[in-house]
Design an enzyme around this catalytic site. Sequence first.
Site, PDB file in Angstrom:
ATOM      1  N   VAL A  11      30.402 -38.630  15.089  1.00 16.85           N
ATOM      2  CA  VAL A  11      28.622 -39.657  14.448  1.00 16.85           C
ATOM      3  C   VAL A  11      29.227 -41.329  15.201  1.00 16.85           C
ATOM      4  CG1 VAL A  11      29.079 -41.211  12.635  1.00 16.85           C
ATOM      5  CG2 VAL A  11      30.211 -39.320  11.914  1.00 16.85           C
ATOM      6  N   ASP A  30      34.944 -48.094  22.692  1.00 13.57           N
ATOM      7  CA  ASP A  30      35.570 -46.465  22.054  1.00 13.57           C
ATOM      8  C   ASP A  30      37.747 -47.193  22.260  1.00 13.57           C
ATOM      9  OD1 ASP A  30      35.562 -43.773  20.711  1.00 13.57           O
ATOM     10  OD2 ASP A  30      37.794 -44.435  21.486  1.00 13.57           O
ATOM     11  N   THR A 119      33.255 -42.242   6.380  1.00 15.94           N
ATOM     12  CA  THR A 119      33.846 -41.721   5.350  1.00 15.94           C
ATOM     13  C   THR A 119      34.700 -42.660   4.693  1.00 15.94           C
ATOM     14  OG1 THR A 119      32.725 -39.548   5.690  1.00 15.94           O
ATOM     15  CG2 THR A 119      33.888 -40.360   3.872  1.00 15.94           C
ATOM     16  N   GLU A 147      26.950 -41.164   7.149  1.00 18.67           N
ATOM     17  CA  GLU A 147      26.347 -40.362   7.483  1.00 18.67           C
ATOM     18  C   GLU A 147      25.966 -38.830   6.986  1.00 18.67           C
ATOM     19  OE1 GLU A 147      27.803 -37.683   9.956  1.00 18.67           O
ATOM     20  OE2 GLU A 147      29.944 -37.597   8.844  1.00 18.67           O
ATOM     21  N   LYS A 250      27.436 -18.078   2.310  1.00 15.42           N
ATOM     22  CA  LYS A 250      28.106 -17.082   3.684  1.00 15.42           C
ATOM     23  C   LYS A 250      29.888 -16.581   3.397  1.00 15.42           C
ATOM     24  CE  LYS A 250      27.421 -14.616   6.714  1.00 15.42           C
ATOM     25  NZ  LYS A 250      26.716 -13.725   6.419  1.00 15.42           N
ATOM     26  N   CYS A 259      35.388 -32.286   7.986  1.00 17.82           N
ATOM     27  CA  CYS A 259      34.951 -33.697   6.865  1.00 17.82           C
ATOM     28  C   CYS A 259      35.536 -32.368   5.339  1.00 17.82           C
ATOM     29  CB  CYS A 259      33.386 -33.203   7.344  1.00 17.82           C
ATOM     30  SG  CYS A 259      32.727 -34.022   8.871  1.00 17.82           S
ATOM     31  N   LYS A 262      39.344 -32.584   4.579  1.00 12.16           N
ATOM     32  CA  LYS A 262      39.316 -34.171   4.566  1.00 12.16           C
ATOM     33  C   LYS A 262      38.827 -34.382   2.810  1.00 12.16           C
ATOM     34  CE  LYS A 262      37.528 -37.155   7.078  1.00 12.16           C
ATOM     35  NZ  LYS A 262      36.939 -38.118   6.795  1.00 12.16           N
ATOM     36  N   LYS A 319      33.757 -23.548  13.247  1.00 12.70           N
ATOM     37  CA  LYS A 319      32.293 -22.566  13.428  1.00 12.70           C
ATOM     38  C   LYS A 319      31.936 -22.828  14.653  1.00 12.70           C
ATOM     39  CE  LYS A 319      29.654 -26.374  12.653  1.00 12.70           C
ATOM     40  NZ  LYS A 319      28.917 -27.142  11.427  1.00 12.70           N
ATOM     41  N   ARG A 326      39.493 -28.747  15.982  1.00 11.30           N
ATOM     42  CA  ARG A 326      39.891 -29.776  14.240  1.00 11.30           C
ATOM     43  C   ARG A 326      40.137 -28.496  12.496  1.00 11.30           C
ATOM     44  NH1 ARG A 326      37.778 -35.270  14.495  1.00 11.30           N
ATOM     45  NH2 ARG A 326      35.857 -33.983  15.215  1.00 11.30           N
TER      46      ARG A 326
END
Length: 442
Positions: A11, A30, A119, A147, A250, A259, A262, A319, A326
């Site tokens: 993000v 960071d 989030t 986001e 699918k 995401c 979690k 994917k 993760r």
Amino acid sequence: MQITVIGLGYVGLVNAVYLASLDREVFGYDIDKNKISLLRQGVSTLEEPNLQSLLTESLHNLRFSSNHKDAIRHATHIFICVDTPQAKDGSVDLKNFYSVLDNIVEDSVQDQCIIIRSTVPVGTNRIVKKYLEDRSQYHFDVISFPEFLSQGKAVENMIQPDRLILGVSDQKGIAHAKEIAQMYLIKKAPVMITSCENAEMIKYASNSFLAMKISYINNIAQLCEKVGADVEKVAKGMSLDPRIGESFLKAGIGYGGSCFPKDTNGLYWIANDNSVPMEIVRSTIKINESQVQFFLDKIYKRFKSLSALNVAVLGVAFKGGTEDVRQSQAIPIVKAMLEKNANVVVYDPLAMDNFQKLFARHTHIKYVDYPSDALKNADVALILNDSEEFLSLKPIDFIMNMRKPVIFDGRNLYKVESMEGTEYHSIGRPSLTTKVKSRKSL
Ligand code: UGA
């Protein structure tokens, strides 16, 4: 406007580079010094289409540092993009998030606008304002700006968003929200300015709804196998109803990534915490967890023993199109293969390094550079993600390379009828088990 982006993961980095590409000066912070060093050299730390070129073009507008004082002091607008992982009890771990707030308290020297892209549980953003103002002499406006980036399409989603949702806690926030929305509107998109609670809830509700669609079709897929239906045809027929649509139907081995697992758990936890039983979310999570076992059981049923069997694993990212492993479904599947003493050979176009780090103790997993090398002399091929490269594989590639072309396709990548000549198993569809060819017979 002096922009600082805190947290340069998916993000944060995509936001920072995008804002810099608009010819704005952006300061990226960071905690990871190695990441900062690479970014300073103009090297993208993520495999995202078009991110490297955008970074190269915009590098003159970007400064990177792992010193939070430098990053926070001069900022008028701070974008918080740190990860908010799942805690052991399923709740949302806000440790990183609050440590950023503490840095802001410590380092700020002026009023600031805080834009929250992480989030966070519903209600957090309103607390943030009070948390900061109770501890600082400055004034803070807080905007909740969830986001909706999809990995592998993050730059595209940033440039052409479907929608912008911004949450504010008071009238003054609306002006800030409009100003921020404007920066993200290089193409037209619907903008919704609403309360912080609504914005936070929209994020959880959207991700959990999409996850629910996947679990729904996966549950239907399990039933399809019992009643002799084909889930791909069922999903196609369903999608002809525009109210249902075709996306996220699918069937496969379930959703992974940083995401959906979690956020479904987070929403379930938030609901419980508010005494609202959310059985639908619980079932979504349960079905997703059962999908890996469903896939493994098919393999166990086919082979008496996996011991010393050569297993080709194609795809270990959660994917295709990403290097992210993760919560990848490949993790429990490869673990299960190793526990059964199979010989595992892994190929993934992007995620091999990350997977290898995760399985560092398992030195006997072989990593190869081409799908054909993984298939060479394999007894079984497991397809675990939808990397584009796998779509071009033909039955002949399996037949010519494998000892026997036995395929378990966990992502329904191919039409069943196009796989003739192989033994082909997939999810929620009839298997092909006859007329199997071997390389000797060709
Ligand atoms: C997801 C959402 O799609 C984004 O809108 C959201 O912004 C993002 O989470 C986030 O919260 O940051 P992402 O995790 O990148 O994006 O990946 P998806 O493309 O949604 O896929 C998630 C998982 O579901 C993958 O494992 C994928 O293989 C699986 N999936 C997806 C299916 O099994 N079936 C489908 O029909 C679609």
